[in-house]
Design an enzyme around this catalytic site. Structure first.
Site, PDB file in Angstrom:
ATOM      1  NE  ARG A 185      -3.509  -2.311   2.772  1.00 51.29           N
ATOM      2  CZ  ARG A 185      -3.196  -3.476   3.354  1.00 51.29           C
ATOM      3  NH1 ARG A 185      -1.978  -3.637   3.892  1.00 51.29           N
ATOM      4  NH2 ARG A 185      -4.074  -4.464   3.414  1.00 51.29           N
TER       5      ARG A 185
ATOM      6  CE  LYS B 298      -6.132  -0.934   4.989  1.00 51.85           C
ATOM      7  NZ  LYS B 298      -7.425  -1.027   4.275  1.00 51.85           N
TER       8      LYS B 298
ATOM      9  CG  HIS C 228      -3.691   1.494  -3.186  1.00 53.29           C
ATOM     10  ND1 HIS C 228      -2.506   1.715  -2.525  1.00 53.29           N
ATOM     11  CD2 HIS C 228      -4.671   1.727  -2.280  1.00 53.29           C
ATOM     12  CE1 HIS C 228      -2.754   2.052  -1.267  1.00 53.29           C
ATOM     13  NE2 HIS C 228      -4.055   2.074  -1.095  1.00 53.29           N
TER      14      HIS C 228
ATOM     15  NE  ARG D 241      -2.907  -3.240  -1.624  1.00 47.30           N
ATOM     16  CZ  ARG D 241      -2.442  -4.130  -0.740  1.00 47.30           C
ATOM     17  NH1 ARG D 241      -1.132  -4.342  -0.654  1.00 47.30           N
ATOM     18  NH2 ARG D 241      -3.255  -4.804   0.048  1.00 47.30           N
TER      19      ARG D 241
ATOM     20  CG  HIS E 112      -5.952  -8.583   0.856  1.00 45.21           C
ATOM     21  ND1 HIS E 112      -6.169  -8.824  -0.486  1.00 45.21           N
ATOM     22  CD2 HIS E 112      -5.813  -7.233   0.965  1.00 45.21           C
ATOM     23  CE1 HIS E 112      -6.157  -7.684  -1.148  1.00 45.21           C
ATOM     24  NE2 HIS E 112      -5.936  -6.707  -0.287  1.00 45.21           N
TER      25      HIS E 112
ATOM     26  CE1 TYR F  91      -6.102  -5.964  -7.166  1.00 42.73           C
ATOM     27  CE2 TYR F  91      -6.359  -7.215  -5.137  1.00 42.73           C
ATOM     28  CZ  TYR F  91      -6.121  -6.022  -5.783  1.00 42.73           C
ATOM     29  OH  TYR F  91      -5.908  -4.883  -5.051  1.00 42.73           O
TER      30      TYR F  91
END
Length: 298
Positions: A148, A172, A244, A247, A270, A279
């Site tokens: 990110r 995160k 992003h 990414r 994730h 994706y």
């Protein structure tokens, strides 16, 4: 109403301590919940008296008023967490948010760049200039790792191991992961550390890997402007851009070349596989287009 807003601040402090949410998320929650308190106040309601129907009416009104579904989903998340907190702290005897209906979110595919477009973007910086050499290294690291933007600008010297060819990322929820850099990114990092970073620091001692021109930590917004600048030079349509963008390209191109979905999930950081699965739709759409273009019976 001041007491209500003060209670929201107490909730946000508790949320930060428990979940270590990003400052951007906390600020968004603060805006959403302050708006909710004002909305309740105009209807003679408070955090103590609001019922499920009231909260559902607020969400419906937001959607009908042109509020994006994603913004409504964030508002719902903030409301649920607040009332769970109020119930847990014995401020309320019930949780009126428990049965709120979630707004339907459209599945938006990530903006995607082809491998040729990524190559043009990576070639855009002028590597004989220290500032653009920094940007070249940042773009290479971003595409090599799928970080990110906030993770990239937050990297420190101690986060990278050029000998091992990996970068340590704090993502995160304060979750740590190790991501391979690849030979190309390692080469440009070595070149930047030797010829670019010392010039940018100009004698200042900081641990930030990619400092700004003022020898400080770069902001996400600054790097986003740099990406747009190089995209223009590379002849890439601005509609294909997002902060992003590399990414997304990292994930899609890995899947296009046969990478396992769970490996991509791990590299992206994730926590939920369903977040990564979007994706696969991009990769499948690309295959469908190629089939239509080249198959004799398409």
């Amino acid at each position: 109403m001041k007491q209500e807003l003060a209670r929201i601040e107490q909730f946000l402090d508790a949320l930060w301590l428990e979940k270590n949410l990003a400052e951007n998320t906390l600020n968004a929650y603060r805006r959403d919940l302050s708006m909710m308190v004002e909305w309740l106040h105009h209807r003679g309601l408070t955090l103590a008296t609001a019922q499920s129907d009231d909260l559902q009416a607020l969400l419906a009104e937001r959607l009908e008023g042109g509020y994006k579904a994603t913004s409504s989903a964030r508002l719902l998340s903030a409301v649920r967490r607040l009332f769970q907190y109020l119930y847990r702290e014995k401020f309320r005897e019930d949780d009126p948010s428990a049965h709120l209906a979630s707004p339907k979110l459209p599945q938006r595919l990530p903006k995607d760049l082809s491998e040729a477009q990524v190559e043009r973007l990576l070639q855009a910086p002028l590597i004989d200039q220290p500032l653009e050499l920094r940007d070249k290294a940042m773009l290479e690291v971003l595409y090599a790792t799928g970080l990110r933007v906030s993770e990239l600008v937050g990297l420190t010297m101690s986060d990278i191991s050029l000998r091992q060819g990996v970068v340590r990322v704090i993502g995160k929820g304060n979750k740590e992961r190790l991501v391979p850099l690849g030979e190309e990114a390692v080469y440009w990092l070595e070149t930047y550390l030797e010829h670019g970073r010392p010039w940018l620091l100009n004698g200042v001692s900081i641990d930030v890997l990619f400092p700004s021109q003022r020898a400080q930590q770069m902001t996400r917004q600054t790097f986003w402007h740099r990406i747009k600048h190089y995209a223009v030079l590379a002849g890439i349509d601005s509609e294909k851009l997002s902060p992003h963008v590399l990414r997304h390209a990292f994930a899609t191109h890995l899947l296009n070349h046969g990478a396992d979905l769970r490996v991509v999930q791990m590299l992206l950081g994730h926590s939920d596989l369903s977040t990564t699965q979007i994706y696969t739709h991009v990769a499948t759409e690309r295959l469908r287009q190629l089939h239509q273009q080249h198959h004799p019976r398409a």
